[in-house]
Motif scaffolding. Structure first.
Motif, PDB file in Angstrom:
ATOM      1  N   MET A  38      -9.458  26.982  15.336  1.00 47.32           N
ATOM      2  CA  MET A  38      -9.776  28.028  14.360  1.00 47.32           C
ATOM      3  C   MET A  38     -11.245  27.956  13.999  1.00 47.32           C
ATOM      4  N   SER A  39     -11.915  29.060  13.963  1.00 48.58           N
ATOM      5  CA  SER A  39     -13.351  29.031  13.671  1.00 48.58           C
ATOM      6  C   SER A  39     -13.578  28.695  12.216  1.00 48.58           C
ATOM      7  N   ILE A  40     -14.797  28.297  11.953  1.00 53.49           N
ATOM      8  CA  ILE A  40     -15.130  27.935  10.568  1.00 53.49           C
ATOM      9  C   ILE A  40     -15.010  29.137   9.667  1.00 53.49           C
ATOM     10  N   ARG A  41     -15.417  30.281  10.172  1.00 52.50           N
ATOM     11  CA  ARG A  41     -15.321  31.523   9.396  1.00 52.50           C
ATOM     12  C   ARG A  41     -13.897  31.702   8.891  1.00 52.50           C
ATOM     13  N   LEU A  42     -12.984  31.607   9.816  1.00 50.04           N
ATOM     14  CA  LEU A  42     -11.587  31.793   9.451  1.00 50.04           C
ATOM     15  C   LEU A  42     -11.135  30.729   8.467  1.00 50.04           C
ATOM     16  N   LYS A  43     -11.606  29.523   8.713  1.00 53.49           N
ATOM     17  CA  LYS A  43     -11.237  28.427   7.812  1.00 53.49           C
ATOM     18  C   LYS A  43     -11.733  28.716   6.418  1.00 53.49           C
ATOM     19  N   LEU A  44     -12.999  29.159   6.336  1.00 53.24           N
ATOM     20  CA  LEU A  44     -13.552  29.493   5.022  1.00 53.24           C
ATOM     21  C   LEU A  44     -12.695  30.550   4.350  1.00 53.24           C
ATOM     22  N   LEU A  45     -12.353  31.577   5.112  1.00 54.25           N
ATOM     23  CA  LEU A  45     -11.543  32.653   4.582  1.00 54.25           C
ATOM     24  C   LEU A  45     -10.208  32.119   4.077  1.00 54.25           C
ATOM     25  N   ALA A  46      -9.590  31.317   4.870  1.00 55.94           N
ATOM     26  CA  ALA A  46      -8.296  30.748   4.497  1.00 55.94           C
ATOM     27  C   ALA A  46      -8.398  29.966   3.201  1.00 55.94           C
ATOM     28  N   ILE A  47      -9.469  29.145   3.113  1.00 57.96           N
ATOM     29  CA  ILE A  47      -9.659  28.365   1.881  1.00 57.96           C
ATOM     30  C   ILE A  47      -9.786  29.287   0.692  1.00 57.96           C
TER      31      ILE A  47
ATOM     32  N   ALA B  43     -15.745  38.091  -0.394  1.00 54.52           N
ATOM     33  CA  ALA B  43     -16.965  38.526   0.279  1.00 54.52           C
ATOM     34  C   ALA B  43     -18.110  37.593  -0.050  1.00 54.52           C
ATOM     35  N   ILE B  44     -18.243  37.274  -1.339  1.00 52.83           N
ATOM     36  CA  ILE B  44     -19.335  36.380  -1.737  1.00 52.83           C
ATOM     37  C   ILE B  44     -19.169  35.022  -1.072  1.00 52.83           C
ATOM     38  N   TRP B  45     -17.935  34.502  -1.194  1.00 46.41           N
ATOM     39  CA  TRP B  45     -17.623  33.193  -0.587  1.00 46.41           C
ATOM     40  C   TRP B  45     -17.976  33.210   0.892  1.00 46.41           C
ATOM     41  N   PHE B  46     -17.525  34.247   1.506  1.00 50.75           N
ATOM     42  CA  PHE B  46     -17.767  34.425   2.928  1.00 50.75           C
ATOM     43  C   PHE B  46     -19.248  34.422   3.233  1.00 50.75           C
ATOM     44  N   PHE B  47     -19.937  35.239   2.477  1.00 46.82           N
ATOM     45  CA  PHE B  47     -21.369  35.396   2.682  1.00 46.82           C
ATOM     46  C   PHE B  47     -22.073  34.062   2.470  1.00 46.82           C
ATOM     47  N   VAL B  48     -21.738  33.462   1.327  1.00 46.42           N
ATOM     48  CA  VAL B  48     -22.381  32.190   0.996  1.00 46.42           C
ATOM     49  C   VAL B  48     -22.019  31.130   2.033  1.00 46.42           C
ATOM     50  N   GLY B  49     -20.711  31.071   2.294  1.00 40.83           N
ATOM     51  CA  GLY B  49     -20.248  30.069   3.253  1.00 40.83           C
ATOM     52  C   GLY B  49     -20.912  30.256   4.608  1.00 40.83           C
ATOM     53  N   ASP B  50     -21.037  31.501   4.951  1.00 41.86           N
ATOM     54  CA  ASP B  50     -21.681  31.827   6.205  1.00 41.86           C
ATOM     55  C   ASP B  50     -23.094  31.275   6.240  1.00 41.86           C
ATOM     56  N   ARG B  51     -23.847  31.577   5.187  1.00 41.89           N
ATOM     57  CA  ARG B  51     -25.231  31.105   5.161  1.00 41.89           C
ATOM     58  C   ARG B  51     -25.276  29.591   5.192  1.00 41.89           C
ATOM     59  N   ILE B  52     -24.381  28.979   4.380  1.00 45.01           N
ATOM     60  CA  ILE B  52     -24.489  27.525   4.218  1.00 45.01           C
ATOM     61  C   ILE B  52     -23.939  26.777   5.426  1.00 45.01           C
ATOM     62  N   PHE B  53     -22.806  27.221   5.958  1.00 47.23           N
ATOM     63  CA  PHE B  53     -22.141  26.446   7.003  1.00 47.23           C
ATOM     64  C   PHE B  53     -22.248  27.073   8.384  1.00 47.23           C
ATOM     65  N   VAL B  54     -21.770  28.310   8.449  1.00 51.95           N
ATOM     66  CA  VAL B  54     -21.551  28.860   9.792  1.00 51.95           C
ATOM     67  C   VAL B  54     -22.845  29.028  10.554  1.00 51.95           C
ATOM     68  N   GLN B  55     -23.818  29.625   9.900  1.00 51.43           N
ATOM     69  CA  GLN B  55     -25.062  29.886  10.634  1.00 51.43           C
ATOM     70  C   GLN B  55     -25.741  28.616  11.129  1.00 51.43           C
ATOM     71  N   PRO B  56     -25.905  27.635  10.234  1.00 46.72           N
ATOM     72  CA  PRO B  56     -26.538  26.420  10.757  1.00 46.72           C
ATOM     73  C   PRO B  56     -25.726  25.805  11.881  1.00 46.72           C
TER      74      PRO B  56
ATOM     75  N   ASP C 158     -32.745  23.080   6.068  1.00 44.53           N
ATOM     76  CA  ASP C 158     -31.523  22.749   5.332  1.00 44.53           C
ATOM     77  C   ASP C 158     -31.658  21.331   4.809  1.00 44.53           C
ATOM     78  N   LYS C 159     -31.434  21.187   3.511  1.00 41.13           N
ATOM     79  CA  LYS C 159     -31.623  19.853   2.945  1.00 41.13           C
ATOM     80  C   LYS C 159     -30.326  19.036   2.943  1.00 41.13           C
ATOM     81  N   SER C 160     -29.249  19.678   3.381  1.00 35.74           N
ATOM     82  CA  SER C 160     -27.966  18.992   3.265  1.00 35.74           C
ATOM     83  C   SER C 160     -27.682  18.165   4.520  1.00 35.74           C
ATOM     84  N   GLU C 161     -26.457  17.730   4.637  1.00 32.16           N
ATOM     85  CA  GLU C 161     -26.060  16.906   5.776  1.00 32.16           C
ATOM     86  C   GLU C 161     -26.296  17.618   7.095  1.00 32.16           C
ATOM     87  N   ILE C 162     -26.171  18.927   7.084  1.00 40.40           N
ATOM     88  CA  ILE C 162     -26.347  19.662   8.341  1.00 40.40           C
ATOM     89  C   ILE C 162     -27.798  19.563   8.792  1.00 40.40           C
ATOM     90  N   GLY C 163     -28.707  19.670   7.831  1.00 40.23           N
ATOM     91  CA  GLY C 163     -30.109  19.529   8.165  1.00 40.23           C
ATOM     92  C   GLY C 163     -30.371  18.149   8.736  1.00 40.23           C
TER      93      GLY C 163
END
Lengths: 134, 730
Positions: free
Chosen positions: B1-10, B306-319, B343-348
């Motif tokens: 399952m993609s992260i996008r979908l996971k975010l949505l599910a959450i 939508a916001i969650w998605f958008f935010v999640g997208d910026r924070i997780f999916v795109q990187p 990105d200053k977080s773990e992904i960075g």
């Protein structure tokens, strides 16, 4: 006539094939003195002639190096071939070469014995032959 | 399952329960509030309407009382009761007409006598009317009946006793219309579209009979009743005296609609009242609210997602996408890439680490590349060496198939490369002319993973005689492949053959005249040419002896030449060394006895048979023993011992003879060397014996040494190996 069957021991014939004349003479003399008929040859074709002549040859005294292209080994090969009528005739090779491969070759073909000339007394060789042919 | 979908599910999983719960609670709260409001409203209406009803009833009674207490009317009636004067009645009539006109809601006024008989009224009732007995009981004004008149209108009949001078002189029945009441029940203020105020009286059977027309049944007045069984209809509770608020969904009105109701009861009259409103109407605000709420919820829901998605997208999916793409590019082989991730977080941090890792891999790679290049260069050298070698090189794999042949091999075997590759090595190497024992030894070595060298191999194809060497290459004890080297030795073999032939011929040429001398001397000595005198015999013996020495010398020289030319052949077989030793001793017996030598022997009975060339070892023993005997004074001792020592057999030949001078010991194994002391002693010897003995012993894989002291004696020590296979076959 008498009722006895007197079997006379026939004189044994030895065919001596030796290219050195002086040696051949010595051998012939000694064999005759010990009661054998002697035929001599200096080359393979001559020897074969003697054999084919029909005379009963009881033993063959053979030197390795002979006159002509063929040597003693060639003759033995012929004598011991499957169709040869002289297959059973004992062959005594008396030669001055002692190279192992030659000795082996002769032994493999089935000669009775191989002597290095210079190492044996004439008398000893003749005694051996007489033992074999009776 | 993609992260996008996971975010949505959450998002859905988290937000949905919250929102559902929230909206449920809100709606419940609103509903409860609403119900309270409704209750209040209905209570108010009910109370108000009850008061009005009471007021109206009170009005009726008061009006009736007023009418009944008209003095003149009472006086006249009382008088009439006395004298029966009809003109008095007309006065009464005039008064009641007047009363009716001036009073509200009065329809008919009728006067009855004490017996209940109709006397007069505003409406003529003489024939049918009479006042019921119950109505004549009591002395208070009260409602006697509610009934429909001849015009089918609801009327309220009030009976008022007429009292004059404390005596009931008659009854007045005043019939009021129910307009006053209907005014009340038709007042729908605060009751919406479906609410109404009901008025019913309890019948004798306990049922409720509606007194006024109903909002939804205009003909119900005094016509429609509700059975007392119908407990779910509040009017029943009302006429039974219960004053309460009804909210549950089982509460229905006369038409079966679910209602909220507030009940009242007027004691005395046994009247029940209900202020009701349809639940549906009551909940209309709620419904509206519910719809609004639902819409808001949906909007909020979608918005949050939508916001969650958008935010999640910026924070997780795109990187992560960027990292994935980066990794894909790297694995495609481009190690020069680096990723830049703001990105200053773990992904960075991950991105930074990946960069570092790629850098290290790149370096490693480069290092490896260099190493590989170097190795390749080295290998190329080897490859070239192999390719250009004049020795044939063959490589065989573990399953014994040919994997490589160099050009030299092709040349030597005469078989083209194509034919050889991937064929079974044995069939394509071994010619039928290869001696069977060599072939077997070859196969055995391979099976055992041991190297094998032979000069007796005949190569298949051209039947070229070759020196063949097989070297198994092992890895962890298993054969991985074999390297086979072949050298064309046909020339060497030819040379060998020539040498052997030479020696053979030489020996023949040398020995023939010697044989001649030998035999003729023999015959002379035997007397074949006549009797000899002693002197002749003596001379001939010398001739014969001299010739014998000559024969020995020729033999030795021939051996030496064989050794020198390398045509010496060792033909080993299983030999009983001790028997050999004993045989050699036997030969020496004459000499031993003549010289009166003591012979000592020591033989190890447990000695196994040796794999040696019998003739040659015999020669060795003969030589050593004859030397020992020859070089020992008369009466001396010679000993021979043959024992086993570890893997070797130890042969010792010792004598108590002349010994070897110290300064000459080094040369004793040399060709034609004879020590000075023995030469002086005039003993015979060729000087070749020890040279030949040493060569033979060493060629047989053994060792020879000696210890000697001049005048004391000599001991020779010879060792020979017991085991097979310590020699290469030639």
């Amino acid at each position: 006539m008498f009722g006895y069957n007197i079997t006379m021991k026939e004189k044994k014939t030895v065919l001596v094939i030796e290219d050195e004349q002086s040696l051949a003479e010595a051998i012939r003399m000694k064999l005759s003195n010990s009661g054998c008929e002697v035929l001599t040859a200096r080359a393979v074709p001559e020897a074969l002639d003697h054999l084919k002549n029909g005379q009963d040859i009881d033993a063959v005294w053979l030197d390795h190096y002979l006159i002509g292209r063929e040597d003693g080994l060639d003759l033995v090969a012929r004598l011991k071939s499957a169709e040869s009528e002289w297959k059973e005739t004992p062959v005594f090779v008396v030669s001055n070469t002692a190279s192992a491969d030659k000795v082996h070759a002769y032994m493999r073909l089935g000669v009775e014995k191989y002597y290095v000339k210079a190492e044996h007394r004439l008398e000893d060789i003749i005694t051996d032959i007489k033992e074999v042919i009776g | 399952m993609s992260i996008r979908l996971k975010l949505l599910a959450i998002a859905v999983l988290v937000i949905t329960p919250v929102i559902l719960l929230g909206s449920f609670l809100i709606l419940r709260e609103v509903e409860d509030n609403l119900i309270i409001q409704i209750q209040n409203k209905l209570d108010v209406v009910a109370s108000l309407q009850e008061a009005r009803t009471k007021a109206v009833v009170e009005g009726y009674l008061q009006e009736a009382q007023l009418i009944a207490s008209r003095t003149q009317m009472r006086r006249e009636l009382a008088a009439y009761n006395q004298d029966g004067n009809p003109s008095r009645l007309s006065v009464v009539n005039r008064i009641i007409v007047d009363a009716k006109t001036s009073a509200l809601f009065v329809e008919v006024i009728s006067i009855f006598d004490t017996e209940g008989t109709f006397i007069l009224g505003t409406k003529d009732l003489s024939s049918s009317a009479s006042l019921a007995k119950e109505s004549r009981e009591g002395s208070v004004v009260r409602i006697s009946e509610i009934a429909k008149d001849e015009l089918n209108r609801v009327t309220v009949e009030v009976v008022a006793p007429l009292i004059f001078e404390n005596e009931i002189i008659g009854f007045a029945e005043i019939v009021f219309n129910a307009d006053g009441l209907m005014e009340i029940t038709e007042d729908y203020t605060g009751l919406g579209r479906t609410g109404e105020f009901l008025l019913a009286s309890r019948t004798a059977t306990g049922d409720a009979l509606y007194l006024t027309p109903l909002r939804f049944d205009s003909g119900a007045a005094l016509a429609r009743a509700v059975s007392r069984e119908r407990k779910e209809i509040p009017i029943i509770s009302a006429v039974e005296g219960l004053e309460a608020f009804f909210t549950d969904s089982g509460t229905v009105d006369y038409r079966g609609a679910k209602v909220f109701a507030s009940t009242r009861f007027i004691e005395g009259l046994e009247w029940g009242m209900v202020a009701k409103i349809d639940q549906e109407e009551a909940f209309e605000p709620v419904k509206q609210l519910r719809n609004v709420l639902i819409l808001s919820i949906v909007i909020i829901y979608v918005g949050i997602i939508a916001i969650w998605f958008f935010v999640g997208d910026r924070i997780f999916v795109q990187p992560l996408r960027a990292l994935t793409l980066f990794a894909q590019n790297i694995s495609a082989g481009n190690l020069k890439l680096r990723i830049e991730l703001q990105d200053k977080s773990e992904i960075g941090f991950l991105a930074k680490t990946m960069n570092k890792m790629i850098g290290e891999i790149e370096e490693l790679y480069r290092g490896l590349e260099e190493k590989v290049e170097e190795r390749t260069r080295e290998l190329k050298k080897f490859q070239q060496a192999v390719e250009s070698s004049t020795d044939g090189v063959l490589m065989i794999d573990a399953t014994f198939d040919i994997t490589y042949v160099n050009p030299a091999f092709v040349k030597i075997s005469g078989t083209p490369q194509k034919t050889l590759i991937s064929k079974n090595a044995d069939s394509y190497l071994t010619s039928s002319e290869t001696p069977e024992e060599v072939h077997e030894a070859f196969l055995n070595s391979i099976k055992e993973g041991k190297p094998y060298v032979t000069d007796s191999f005949i190569l298949a194809g051209n039947n070229t005689p070759v020196r063949l060497a097989v070297y198994p290459v092992l890895k962890d004890e298993t054969q991985v492949f074999y390297v086979v080297l072949v050298q064309d030795i046909s020339e060497l073999k030819a040379i060998d053959k020539a040498k052997t032939e030479f020696v053979s011929l030489a020996s023949h040429q040398l020995r023939t005249p010697l044989s001649s001398i030998n035999w003729y001397a023999e015959m002379l000595l035997a007397g074949d040419a006549g009797e000899l005198n002693p002197e002749q015999t003596q001379f001939l013996k010398e001739v014969y002896a001299g010739n014998q020495r000559m024969v020995e010398l020729v033999d030795s020289l021939l051996n030496v030449s064989r050794l020198e030319l390398g045509t010496f052949v060792i033909e080993p077989k299983d030999v009983d060394l001790i028997a050999l030793g004993q045989s050699v001793i036997k030969e020496q017996k004459p000499q031993i006895e003549v010289r009166n030598i003591t012979l000592k022997t020591k033989f190890d009975d447990t000695l196994p048979s040796l794999y040696i060339d019998e003739k040659l070892i015999r020669m060795v023993l003969q030589n050593l023993l004859s030397n020992a005997v020859k070089y020992t004074e008369k009466g001396g001792t010679v000993s021979l011992s043959i024992i086993q020592k570890n893997d070797m057999v130890d042969i010792q030949v010792s004598d108590t003879g002349y010994g070897i001078p110290q300064e000459e010991q080094k040369k004793i194994f040399g060709k034609l060397f004879r020590a000075t002391n023995v030469r002086e002693k005039d003993t015979e010897g060729t000087g070749l014996g020890l040279y030949i003995v040493k060569s033979v012993v060493e060629k047989s894989g053994g060792t020879i040494r000696f210890e000697s002291e001049e005048g004391t004696g000599t001991t020779f020590f010879v060792t020979l190996p017991l085991k097979k296979g310590d020699m290469t076959s030639k």
